[in-house]
Design a protein around this motif. Sequence first.
Motif, PDB file in Angstrom:
ATOM      1  N   ASP A 123      25.160  34.439  35.598  1.00  0.00           N
ATOM      2  CA  ASP A 123      25.856  33.437  35.790  1.00  0.00           C
ATOM      3  C   ASP A 123      28.028  34.563  35.554  1.00  0.00           C
ATOM      4  O   ASP A 123      29.212  34.149  36.183  1.00  0.00           O
ATOM      5  N   GLU A 124      27.651  34.787  34.802  1.00  0.00           N
ATOM      6  CA  GLU A 124      28.903  35.872  34.537  1.00  0.00           C
ATOM      7  C   GLU A 124      28.445  37.494  35.870  1.00  0.00           C
ATOM      8  O   GLU A 124      30.224  37.468  36.463  1.00  0.00           O
ATOM      9  N   GLY A 125      28.128  37.244  36.298  1.00  0.00           N
ATOM     10  CA  GLY A 125      28.327  38.038  37.738  1.00  0.00           C
ATOM     11  C   GLY A 125      28.879  37.267  38.753  1.00  0.00           C
ATOM     12  O   GLY A 125      29.831  37.750  39.023  1.00  0.00           O
ATOM     13  N   TYR A 126      28.499  35.809  38.929  1.00  0.00           N
ATOM     14  CA  TYR A 126      29.601  35.185  39.836  1.00  0.00           C
ATOM     15  C   TYR A 126      31.216  35.183  38.991  1.00  0.00           C
ATOM     16  O   TYR A 126      31.750  35.269  39.896  1.00  0.00           O
ATOM     17  N   ALA A 127      30.778  35.399  37.641  1.00  0.00           N
ATOM     18  CA  ALA A 127      32.479  34.764  36.950  1.00  0.00           C
ATOM     19  C   ALA A 127      33.368  36.536  37.979  1.00  0.00           C
ATOM     20  O   ALA A 127      34.486  36.420  38.031  1.00  0.00           O
ATOM     21  N   ARG A 128      32.149  37.364  37.382  1.00  0.00           N
ATOM     22  CA  ARG A 128      32.992  38.929  37.649  1.00  0.00           C
ATOM     23  C   ARG A 128      33.583  38.681  39.297  1.00  0.00           C
ATOM     24  O   ARG A 128      34.571  39.265  39.699  1.00  0.00           O
ATOM     25  N   GLY A 129      32.741  38.489  39.917  1.00  0.00           N
ATOM     26  CA  GLY A 129      32.507  38.507  41.148  1.00  0.00           C
ATOM     27  C   GLY A 129      33.821  37.352  41.618  1.00  0.00           C
ATOM     28  O   GLY A 129      34.640  38.329  42.684  1.00  0.00           O
ATOM     29  N   ALA A 130      34.710  36.327  40.985  1.00  0.00           N
ATOM     30  CA  ALA A 130      35.240  35.442  41.366  1.00  0.00           C
ATOM     31  C   ALA A 130      36.681  36.504  40.637  1.00  0.00           C
ATOM     32  O   ALA A 130      38.003  36.037  41.433  1.00  0.00           O
ATOM     33  N   LEU A 131      36.498  37.035  40.079  1.00  0.00           N
ATOM     34  CA  LEU A 131      37.802  37.205  39.177  1.00  0.00           C
ATOM     35  C   LEU A 131      38.197  39.362  40.180  1.00  0.00           C
ATOM     36  O   LEU A 131      38.885  39.736  39.919  1.00  0.00           O
ATOM     37  N   GLY A 132      37.001  39.328  41.012  1.00  0.00           N
ATOM     38  CA  GLY A 132      37.521  40.487  42.248  1.00  0.00           C
ATOM     39  C   GLY A 132      36.544  41.727  41.091  1.00  0.00           C
ATOM     40  O   GLY A 132      36.755  43.282  41.758  1.00  0.00           O
ATOM     41  N   GLU A 133      36.043  41.260  40.445  1.00  0.00           N
ATOM     42  CA  GLU A 133      35.004  42.547  40.133  1.00  0.00           C
ATOM     43  C   GLU A 133      33.932  43.163  40.640  1.00  0.00           C
ATOM     44  O   GLU A 133      33.050  42.930  39.971  1.00  0.00           O
ATOM     45  N   HIS A 134      33.813  43.650  41.994  1.00  0.00           N
ATOM     46  CA  HIS A 134      32.754  43.250  42.607  1.00  0.00           C
ATOM     47  C   HIS A 134      31.275  43.931  42.188  1.00  0.00           C
ATOM     48  O   HIS A 134      30.575  44.003  42.319  1.00  0.00           O
ATOM     49  N   SER A 135      31.738  45.015  41.562  1.00  0.00           N
ATOM     50  CA  SER A 135      31.318  46.458  41.216  1.00  0.00           C
ATOM     51  C   SER A 135      30.238  45.812  40.201  1.00  0.00           C
ATOM     52  O   SER A 135      28.948  46.632  40.414  1.00  0.00           O
ATOM     53  N   ARG A 136      30.862  45.318  39.153  1.00  0.00           N
ATOM     54  CA  ARG A 136      30.350  44.950  38.159  1.00  0.00           C
ATOM     55  C   ARG A 136      29.519  43.869  38.535  1.00  0.00           C
ATOM     56  O   ARG A 136      28.243  43.707  37.682  1.00  0.00           O
TER      57      ARG A 136
END
Length: 233
Positions: free
Chosen positions: A177-190
């Motif tokens: 779920d942190e990965g989902y949130a980071r992706g939504a913020l544009g932090e795709h690699s993370r």
Amino acid sequence: LVRKAPALSDVLAILTWSASAPMSRDLLQALLPDASPLDLTDALERGQGLRLLRRVPGTDRYAIHRLVAEVRRKQDTPSPDWLTSTGHHLADWFEEIRNEFEHLDAYEANLDHLEEWAARLASVDAPLSARLTWLQAYPSYHRGQPHQILDLIEKAWSRLGDGDAESESLQGHLLHDEGYARGALGEHSRALALREEALAIRKRALGDNKTAEEKKNDNLCEKHRSKKKNTRA
């Protein structure tokens, strides 16, 4: 009269140690697995008749009268086993409906209880408290609020103990779920790294018995890997 209706005693106990907000009948039923729907109906009617409970007009939500709850809290202390058992039933109810937008209204209507039990269990069962904290993030998931998701995930990590299988399973959920949130913020690699770490944990926990969600995540990570390769080429 309360002693003659065991389900009423159980309802009063649950509402005494829950938040002061009304609780939906569906959630009450989930927290009383040994009571039939008929038992619960009888308990709620008796409770209203004795003026121990009140029903929110036009809804199927119930609350204990404030003074009744205050007196009960002074007279009784719940056992850690009862708190843990009730907390697990609460978490199971929320977890089952967390991904369905159609259940968001019911989820949010009972959110105060999720918060109350997460705090109450922090010193009793750390992994369960962390699980209840994690589940608080799902309204933000449906409403597209990644910063709020990250705040609650960080809080869940801070409450999580180590060691048992339940902790490892929850770690997978938190990373995903942190990965989902980071992706939504544009932090795709993370985001990709977090989701791959989550998948590794779930594979260790589940072996080859993957759920539909795990298979979907496998495909998503593979898609991201292919995209990165094509971009580099």
